[in-house]
Design an enzyme around this catalytic site. Structure first.
Site, PDB file in Angstrom:
ATOM      1  N   GLN A  34       9.177   6.716  -1.111  1.00 55.63           N
ATOM      2  CA  GLN A  34       8.204   5.920  -1.857  1.00 55.63           C
ATOM      3  C   GLN A  34       8.017   6.502  -3.257  1.00 55.63           C
ATOM      4  O   GLN A  34       8.027   5.774  -4.256  1.00 55.63           O
ATOM      5  CB  GLN A  34       6.878   5.899  -1.104  1.00 55.63           C
ATOM      6  CG  GLN A  34       5.735   5.285  -1.878  1.00 55.63           C
ATOM      7  CD  GLN A  34       4.503   5.107  -1.017  1.00 55.63           C
ATOM      8  OE1 GLN A  34       4.372   4.105  -0.324  1.00 55.63           O
ATOM      9  NE2 GLN A  34       3.602   6.056  -1.044  1.00 55.63           N
ATOM     10  N   THR A  47      -8.418   5.558   5.613  1.00 55.09           N
ATOM     11  CA  THR A  47      -8.486   6.592   6.660  1.00 55.09           C
ATOM     12  C   THR A  47      -8.078   7.914   6.020  1.00 55.09           C
ATOM     13  O   THR A  47      -7.088   8.551   6.389  1.00 55.09           O
ATOM     14  CB  THR A  47      -7.645   6.232   7.902  1.00 55.09           C
ATOM     15  OG1 THR A  47      -8.030   4.919   8.314  1.00 55.09           O
ATOM     16  CG2 THR A  47      -7.920   7.168   9.070  1.00 55.09           C
ATOM     17  N   LEU A  48      -8.867   8.261   5.028  1.00 55.31           N
ATOM     18  CA  LEU A  48      -8.488   9.362   4.135  1.00 55.31           C
ATOM     19  C   LEU A  48      -8.621  10.712   4.823  1.00 55.31           C
ATOM     20  O   LEU A  48      -9.487  10.929   5.660  1.00 55.31           O
ATOM     21  CB  LEU A  48      -9.367   9.308   2.887  1.00 55.31           C
ATOM     22  CG  LEU A  48      -9.287   7.987   2.107  1.00 55.31           C
ATOM     23  CD1 LEU A  48     -10.238   8.010   0.911  1.00 55.31           C
ATOM     24  CD2 LEU A  48      -7.869   7.686   1.644  1.00 55.31           C
ATOM     25  N   HIS A 105      -4.712  13.131   1.236  1.00 55.10           N
ATOM     26  CA  HIS A 105      -5.127  12.216   0.171  1.00 55.10           C
ATOM     27  C   HIS A 105      -5.987  12.951  -0.867  1.00 55.10           C
ATOM     28  O   HIS A 105      -5.880  12.716  -2.062  1.00 55.10           O
ATOM     29  CB  HIS A 105      -5.965  11.064   0.744  1.00 55.10           C
ATOM     30  CG  HIS A 105      -5.233  10.151   1.678  1.00 55.10           C
ATOM     31  ND1 HIS A 105      -5.531  10.069   3.013  1.00 55.10           N
ATOM     32  CD2 HIS A 105      -4.229   9.254   1.487  1.00 55.10           C
ATOM     33  CE1 HIS A 105      -4.761   9.161   3.593  1.00 55.10           C
ATOM     34  NE2 HIS A 105      -3.949   8.664   2.704  1.00 55.10           N
ATOM     35  N   MET A 139      -0.068  15.851   7.506  1.00 53.01           N
ATOM     36  CA  MET A 139      -1.275  15.036   7.730  1.00 53.01           C
ATOM     37  C   MET A 139      -0.935  13.582   7.483  1.00 53.01           C
ATOM     38  O   MET A 139      -0.212  13.253   6.538  1.00 53.01           O
ATOM     39  CB  MET A 139      -2.378  15.466   6.782  1.00 53.01           C
ATOM     40  CG  MET A 139      -2.962  16.780   7.172  1.00 53.01           C
ATOM     41  SD  MET A 139      -4.408  17.122   6.166  1.00 53.01           S
ATOM     42  CE  MET A 139      -4.877  18.682   6.876  1.00 53.01           C
ATOM     43  N   SER A 140      -1.449  12.712   8.344  1.00 55.34           N
ATOM     44  CA  SER A 140      -1.187  11.279   8.207  1.00 55.34           C
ATOM     45  C   SER A 140      -2.289  10.523   8.922  1.00 55.34           C
ATOM     46  O   SER A 140      -2.779  10.970   9.968  1.00 55.34           O
ATOM     47  CB  SER A 140       0.163  10.945   8.850  1.00 55.34           C
ATOM     48  OG  SER A 140       0.265   9.545   9.039  1.00 55.34           O
ATOM     49  N   SER A 141      -2.661   9.387   8.353  1.00 53.07           N
ATOM     50  CA  SER A 141      -3.681   8.552   8.995  1.00 53.07           C
ATOM     51  C   SER A 141      -3.215   8.142  10.386  1.00 53.07           C
ATOM     52  O   SER A 141      -4.004   7.898  11.285  1.00 53.07           O
ATOM     53  CB  SER A 141      -3.945   7.295   8.159  1.00 53.07           C
ATOM     54  OG  SER A 141      -4.132   7.648   6.815  1.00 53.07           O
ATOM     55  N   MET A 170      -4.071   3.690   1.575  1.00 51.27           N
ATOM     56  CA  MET A 170      -4.409   2.656   2.552  1.00 51.27           C
ATOM     57  C   MET A 170      -5.598   3.100   3.406  1.00 51.27           C
ATOM     58  O   MET A 170      -5.822   2.572   4.508  1.00 51.27           O
ATOM     59  CB  MET A 170      -3.200   2.335   3.438  1.00 51.27           C
ATOM     60  CG  MET A 170      -2.037   1.761   2.612  1.00 51.27           C
ATOM     61  SD  MET A 170      -0.912   0.728   3.542  1.00 51.27           S
ATOM     62  CE  MET A 170      -0.266   1.921   4.691  1.00 51.27           C
TER      63      MET A 170
HETATM   64  P1  AMP Z   1      -1.249   6.224   2.635  1.00 51.59           P
HETATM   65  O1  AMP Z   1      -2.715   6.016   2.681  1.00 51.59           O
HETATM   66  O2  AMP Z   1      -0.662   6.772   3.881  1.00 51.59           O
HETATM   67  O3  AMP Z   1      -0.508   5.024   2.089  1.00 51.59           O
HETATM   68  O4  AMP Z   1      -1.016   7.374   1.566  1.00 51.59           O
HETATM   69  C1  AMP Z   1      -1.540   7.248   0.256  1.00 51.59           C
HETATM   70  C2  AMP Z   1      -0.962   8.356  -0.580  1.00 51.59           C
HETATM   71  O5  AMP Z   1      -1.301   9.615  -0.021  1.00 51.59           O
HETATM   72  C3  AMP Z   1       0.578   8.304  -0.659  1.00 51.59           C
HETATM   73  O6  AMP Z   1       0.983   8.673  -1.968  1.00 51.59           O
HETATM   74  C4  AMP Z   1       0.977   9.342   0.350  1.00 51.59           C
HETATM   75  O7  AMP Z   1       2.251   9.902   0.108  1.00 51.59           O
HETATM   76  C5  AMP Z   1      -0.127  10.379   0.167  1.00 51.59           C
HETATM   77  N1  AMP Z   1      -0.230  11.233   1.344  1.00 51.59           N
HETATM   78  C6  AMP Z   1      -0.368  10.827   2.632  1.00 51.59           C
HETATM   79  N2  AMP Z   1      -0.355  11.891   3.469  1.00 51.59           N
HETATM   80  C7  AMP Z   1      -0.200  12.976   2.686  1.00 51.59           C
HETATM   81  C8  AMP Z   1      -0.097  14.383   2.959  1.00 51.59           C
HETATM   82  N3  AMP Z   1      -0.143  14.860   4.194  1.00 51.59           N
HETATM   83  N4  AMP Z   1       0.050  15.223   1.905  1.00 51.59           N
HETATM   84  C9  AMP Z   1       0.098  14.742   0.642  1.00 51.59           C
HETATM   85  N5  AMP Z   1       0.016  13.428   0.318  1.00 51.59           N
HETATM   86  C10 AMP Z   1      -0.124  12.556   1.323  1.00 51.59           C
END
Ligand code: AMP
Length: 285
Positions: A154, A32-33, A37, A185-187, A30
């Site tokens: 998920q 904001t990489l 990611h 890590m998270s957006s 989604m």
């Molecule tokens: P998102 O953009 O948050 O929907 O994440 C897209 C993909 O990246 C999903 O498969 C998430 O599980 C993965 N992802 C997000 N944060 C991390 C992280 N800190 N470490 C590994 N994978 C991640």
């Protein structure tokens, strides 16, 4: 790097790659990489000759319109990062491409895997995830698809969809990438105030405590959960959405601390909902 916003552009490129016998790795995001990611991208690049990243903030998986509206967007920086990492194609559709006005609503669900964790506290979330990922799988036709284990439920739900509906795709789980203090890590981390960002480090520290207390001999699930809950609640501005202990395959609650268990939590720190989870190996009782 190719950036495709239309399905026809994507399909044209895919047909060339398929003719050349390329293997395709797909990382849905989604945007904001961040480096988490990029771990998906790196894993894909090791296994596949072409890597596709999709960037699409999927409205159907947000049960809270405020959360959808507040979700960060950073397309220019995302494309730069993808280019630097050697992504071959970014699929960047707008909402009308994914959900044309004329489309008929469809609903998918895997009830047994959605009755716990985020499935329980975010009604409709996994219906939206299944819908968009099924669509993206049909559009990108990957051989491998990469998902972060940070979002373990998920990963499990998508793996089950692929197995049950015989998608010819191998789903690969990628370990969680963490900040130096252990926060996943998270957006969404970008939305934390500096104070709340400090508080958020309680989450990884709670996982450390979970392991330490199990190794220290704690065997009572109720007592253990209380210790962990109390620890999280020492933080200002913390509200626990859930703290659950489930079987990593069925995602059903476990009744004792033995063998492989998934400890999973979703915590509001201020306005921001953060999730994390880890599979723990408990010594046999
Ligand atoms: P998102 O953009 O948050 O929907 O994440 C897209 C993909 O990246 C999903 O498969 C998430 O599980 C993965 N992802 C997000 N944060 C991390 C992280 N800190 N470490 C590994 N994978 C991640």
């Amino acid at each position: 790097m190719i950036v495709a916003s239309e399905i026809s552009e994507l399909k044209k490129i895919l047909s060339t790659w398929k003719q050349n016998g390329d293997s395709i790795g797909f990382c849905p995001t989604m945007g904001t990489l961040h480096a988490g990611h990029m771990d998906l991208v790196e894993t894909s690049k090791k296994q596949c000759s072409k890597t596709i990243v999709s960037i699409f903030i999927n409205p159907t998986q947000f049960n809270d319109p405020k959360d959808f509206a507040a979700y960060p967007k950073n397309t220019d920086a995302d494309l730069k990062l993808c280019e630097e990492k050697g992504v071959d194609l970014v699929f960047l559709p707008n909402v009308d491409v994914m959900y044309p006005k004329t489309s008929t609503p469809i609903q998918m669900s895997i009830p047994s895997l959605q009755s716990s964790l985020c499935g329980r506290t975010r009604p409709g979330h996994f219906e939206g995830v299944l819908q968009i990922v099924a669509k993206l799988f049909h559009l990108t036709e990957p051989n491998f698809a990469f998902f972060g284990l940070k979002d373990y439920q998920q990963f499990r739900v998508i793996s089950a969809m692929v197995e049950e509906l015989n998608f010819p795709i191998q789903v690969v789980g990628v370990p969680t990438k963490r900040e130096s203090d252990g926060l996943a890590m998270s957006s969404r981390n970008l939305r934390l105030t500096p104070k709340d960002r400090e508080t958020a480090s309680l989450i990884p520290r709670m996982f450390q405590l979970a392991k330490k207390t199990i190794m220290g001999g704690e065997r009572d699930l109720k007592v253990w959960k209380e210790i962990l809950t109390d620890f999280l609640l020492t933080g200002m501005n913390v509200k626990i959405d859930y703290l659950e202990v489930v079987d990593p395959i069925t995602l059903q609650p476990v009744t004792n601390l033995s063998g492989k268990i998934l400890l999973a939590t979703a915590v509001f720190v201020g306005e921001v909902r953060l999730i994390d989870n880890e599979i723990l190996n408990c010594p046999p009782t």
